[in-house]
Motif scaffolding. Structure first.
Motif, short mmCIF file in Angstrom:
data_model
loop_
_atom_site.label_atom_id
_atom_site.label_comp_id
_atom_site.label_asym_id
_atom_site.label_seq_id
_atom_site.Cartn_x
_atom_site.Cartn_y
_atom_site.Cartn_z
N GLY A 46 -4.77 8.47 -6.41
CA GLY A 46 -4.34 7.57 -5.41
C GLY A 46 -4.57 7.65 -3.93
N LEU A 47 -4.86 8.84 -3.58
CA LEU A 47 -5.24 9.30 -2.13
C LEU A 47 -6.84 8.74 -1.83
N LYS A 48 -7.65 8.87 -2.87
CA LYS A 48 -9.14 8.38 -2.70
C LYS A 48 -9.07 6.76 -2.74
N ASP A 49 -7.88 6.06 -3.29
CA ASP A 49 -8.18 4.52 -3.28
C ASP A 49 -8.37 3.91 -2.13
N GLN A 50 -9.05 3.00 -2.04
CA GLN A 50 -8.92 2.18 -0.77
C GLN A 50 -7.89 1.27 -0.48
N LEU A 64 4.82 3.39 5.36
CA LEU A 64 4.55 4.37 4.19
C LEU A 64 5.06 4.04 2.55
N THR A 65 6.10 3.35 2.71
CA THR A 65 6.45 2.64 1.27
C THR A 65 5.57 1.69 1.03
N ALA A 66 5.13 0.84 1.64
CA ALA A 66 4.10 -0.16 1.31
C ALA A 66 2.89 0.64 0.77
N LEU A 67 2.37 1.73 1.33
CA LEU A 67 1.22 2.22 0.98
C LEU A 67 1.60 3.32 -0.11
N SER A 68 2.66 3.54 -0.56
CA SER A 68 3.05 4.35 -1.71
C SER A 68 2.81 3.45 -2.91
N LYS A 69 3.38 2.33 -2.57
CA LYS A 69 3.25 1.25 -3.80
C LYS A 69 2.06 0.88 -4.18
N SER A 70 1.15 0.47 -2.98
CA SER A 70 -0.21 -0.23 -3.02
C SER A 70 -1.05 0.90 -4.07
N ASN A 71 -0.89 2.39 -3.88
CA ASN A 71 -1.90 3.53 -4.29
C ASN A 71 -0.97 4.32 -5.45
N GLY A 72 0.04 4.08 -5.60
CA GLY A 72 0.77 5.03 -6.58
C GLY A 72 0.95 6.28 -6.18
N LEU A 73 1.54 6.33 -4.93
CA LEU A 73 1.95 7.57 -4.39
C LEU A 73 3.34 7.98 -4.40
N ALA A 94 -6.43 5.87 1.20
CA ALA A 94 -4.76 6.39 1.75
C ALA A 94 -4.96 7.70 2.55
N GLN A 95 -5.83 8.56 2.07
CA GLN A 95 -6.08 10.06 2.55
C GLN A 95 -6.29 9.86 4.06
N ASN A 96 -7.35 9.02 4.52
CA ASN A 96 -7.26 8.68 5.97
C ASN A 96 -6.33 8.00 6.67
N ILE A 97 -5.70 7.22 5.96
CA ILE A 97 -4.57 6.74 6.77
C ILE A 97 -3.41 7.64 7.21
N LEU A 98 -3.31 8.58 6.34
CA LEU A 98 -2.19 9.52 6.18
C LEU A 98 -2.70 10.44 7.43
N VAL A 99 -3.94 10.96 7.50
CA VAL A 99 -4.35 11.93 8.53
C VAL A 99 -4.39 11.17 9.98
N PHE A 100 -4.72 9.80 9.90
CA PHE A 100 -4.74 9.25 11.10
C PHE A 100 -3.30 9.16 11.77
N LEU A 101 -2.30 8.87 10.88
CA LEU A 101 -0.90 8.72 11.30
C LEU A 101 -0.36 10.04 11.68
#
Length: 645
Positions: A46-50, A64-73, A94-101
């Motif tokens: 799920g980290l590689k899913d856009q 982050l809750t919304a991100l985890s639900k959309s990508n199964g994290l 999702a990986q790029n978003i986490l690094v950005f945050l």
């Protein structure tokens, strides 16, 4: 199967946690985080899913809750994080978003198996307690030399360390215990090392009689400097106007062996008025101030007389002084009583050239009069300015050398003229006669021509007839050659640096005829005007000598040669040839130089005869007369400079 899957997850988590913990201490934590998430994406796809997320004003937990639900994290967020997120992400993993945050909000993302734990980042360096900095100080007991490497270390710690390594007592007072010092000294004698350390950190160093070294702060008005002996020392700066004692002014007076009082002063930004008062009071000089002395000055003088002290003090200012009956009159240069007059008579130069050499700045406030009859300058104004101008005039009033220039001009001309042809006509008074040698220029009368025709008729049995009694014929075959050598030796004298010009030549005139028509209805009038124009052909030589100190002469030479060539047509300007060159030469005194030969070739051919027949080969010799001229002119210029003193 589930047990094996759990063991695999624990093993991967161990591989992810151990190496990256080491990297976080030495490398960029963001780069470490990117690599950590990249490795984790192998088991958490799920980290590689856009994802496409648009959040305005939501909390970080909700984002982050919304991100985890959309990508199964699986994401765990620290409740202490209360940031508000305003971002819009389109087609971003999702990986790029986490690094950005993590970069934007200074977050730490720690994987625990497949779970991502998000918390605030804490710098490990802040968690460690304060460390004691080691003072670098080395002392060589054999040579007594000290080496220091200090960088913002407290003076108390430095003094303690030096005392420990050297066994010599170094003391820092309580007021300086928190002062930080810096310095790098290598293998210097102990006392000199401490002295330079104090100088570098604006401190004083005192050595007591019981061999204690004491650091002291600078007092009010004191400053460090390097004295005339190239040693560091402490001096007291001059105070503003109002300080009138020797101790405050930093001015001392001592009496020399002969009873003369000598002044020593060390000033930085001192009042000029205070300096004059202190020096006059301590030397016992009487003075009178014509005007208030304003401004400050910085100076350092040792053992100078009172007059030399005032001269140095007022140099470059608008003030001066003069001595009148034992009283020193001090004030502005332009005031009455301080002005002076000076007559300067020049011995070797003209006042015209000398006056132009005096700098404009020196002339301000000084009136300069010229006496051309006596070659004299009268200066009126400030005495120091007049002394400066007088010194300059004496330096430049030197004998100007004269240079005698001998110019030798040698013209070698070679001309050859050939004239051939036959002339015939009718005239009443023509007699047979002429020259045969050298050259043929012979005229035949009618009788001679008829006798010749009769003889030819007898030989050929042909009657050629006779010419009229007034007929004549002239036969011409002449060749002339000229070899002319013209030599002229003009001599010119000029001052050093001034040009000398020599010119010889000739003029020719040609006629210009102008016709002006005055219109009229009955009879127009024509007015003819004749005007003669001149054409010059000159040989002009300009030489500018410059004499150097070793009796060498630099010559700037300019040569312009023009000459008439050929025979001009009627009422037309004569043709001319021109040659020009410039050169700069450096020669010794009395040396002869050759500028070179200038060679000119001239050629002309003139003829007259019967039209058409005069152009037919062979026949043209019977029906025309011709003149052909060839010439060559070589000009050689010799120049010899002689210095006359």
């Amino acid at each position: 199967m589930a047990k094996r899957y759990s063991l695999l997850l624990l093993f991967l988590a161990f591989l992810l946690a151990v190496p990256f913990g080491v990297l976080a201490q030495t490398g960029d934590r963001i780069q470490v985080l990117e690599q950590r998430l990249e490795n984790l994406s192998a088991i958490v796809p799920g980290l590689k899913d856009q994802v496409q997320l648009s959040i305005l004003g939501a909390s970080l937990q909700d984002f982050l809750t919304a991100l985890s639900k959309s990508n199964g994290l699986s994401i765990s967020v620290d409740p202490k994080l209360n940031y508000r997120v305003n971002n819009n992400f389109n087609n971003v993993t999702a990986q790029n978003i986490l690094v950005f945050l993590a970069r934007q909000y200074n977050l730490e993302i720690t994987p625990v198996g497949s779970i991502l734990q998000v918390s605030a980042y804490q710098d490990p360096a802040l968690l460690r307690g304060p460390t004691t900095k080691e003072i670098v100080a080395r002392y060589n007991q054999l040579t007594g030399q000290l080496s220091l490497e200090l960088n913002n270390d407290t003076l108390t710690a430095v003094a303690r360390k030096i005392t420990q390594v050297s066994g010599k007592n170094v003391v820092a007072p309580v007021a300086l215990q928190s002062k930080q010092v810096s310095g790098f000294i290598s293998n210097a004698p102990f006392a000199e090392a401490l002295e330079k350390l104090a100088y570098a950190n604006e401190l004083k160093l005192q050595r007591t009689n019981d061999n204690f070294y004491l650091f002291e702060p600078l007092e009010d008005g004191e400053q460090l400097y390097v004295n005339g002996d190239k040693n560091t020392a402490v001096r007291r700066a001059f105070k503003p106007a109002g300080a009138n004692t020797a101790s405050q002014a930093g001015l001392n007076v001592r009496t020399a062996a002969g009873g003369q009082k000598l002044i020593s002063a060390d000033a930085s930004g001192a009042s000029v008025l205070d300096m004059v008062k202190s020096a006059s009071l301590q030397t016992g000089k009487s003075y009178f101030l014509y005007s208030d002395l304003k401004g400050t000055i910085s100076m350092h003088v040792t053992d100078v007389t009172y007059e030399n002290f005032l001269s140095a003090l007022f140099k470059g200012t608008e003030y001066t002084f003069s001595l009148d009956k034992g009283i020193y009159l001090i004030g502005e240069r332009k005031l009455e009583g301080l002005r002076t007059n000076k007559v300067i008579q020049l011995q070797n130069r003209s006042i015209d050239t000398v006056l132009a050499m005096i700098p404009t700045e020196w002339k301000r406030g000084v009136e300069i009069k010229e006496f051309r009859e006596q070659n004299t300058l009268l200066l009126s104004g400030s005495r120091p300015q007049i002394a400066e101008i007088e010194s300059l005039v004496k330096q430049i009033d030197l004998l100007v050398p004269m240079v005698l220039i001998e110019v030798t001009l040698l013209d070698i001309r070679k001309n050859r003229t050939t004239s051939t042809g036959i002339k015939a006509g009718i005239s009443d008074s023509i007699k047979t006669g002429g020259t045969v040698l050298p050259g043929i220029d012979y005229t035949f009368g009618s009788r001679s021509i008829n006798d010749f025709l009769n003889k030819v008729g007898k030989i050929t049995s042909t009657n050629l007839g006779h010419v009229t009694p007034n007929f004549y014929a002239t036969l011409t075959a002449l060749e002339t050659s000229d070899n002319v050598e013209v030599r002229s030796v003009p001599k010119l004298s000029t001052l050093n640096g001034h040009p000398a010009v020599f010119s010889i030549g000739q003029k020719r005139y040609y006629e210009i005829r102008t016709q002006n028509v005055i219109p009229s209805l009955s009879n127009p009038t024509n007015i003819f005007t004749n005007q003669f124009k001149e054409v010059e052909a000159n040989l002009a030589i300009g030489v500018t000598p410059i004499v150097s100190g070793d009796d060498q002469v630099t010559l700037k030479i300019k040569v312009d040669i023009s000459d008439f060539i050929g025979i001009p047509p009627n009422n037309a300007p004569p043709p001319t040839s021109n040659s020009k060159f410039e050169s700069i030469l450096r020669v010794h005194n009395d040396d002869m130089i050759v500028l070179g030969g200038i060679e000119r070739n001239e050629s002309s051919e003139n003829g007259s005869g019967i039209p058409l027949l005069s152009r037919i080969p062979v026949l043209k010799w019977l029906f025309s007369s011709r003149t052909k001229t060839k010439g060559k002119v070589v000009t050689v210029v010799f120049i010899k400079p002689t210095i006359i003193r």
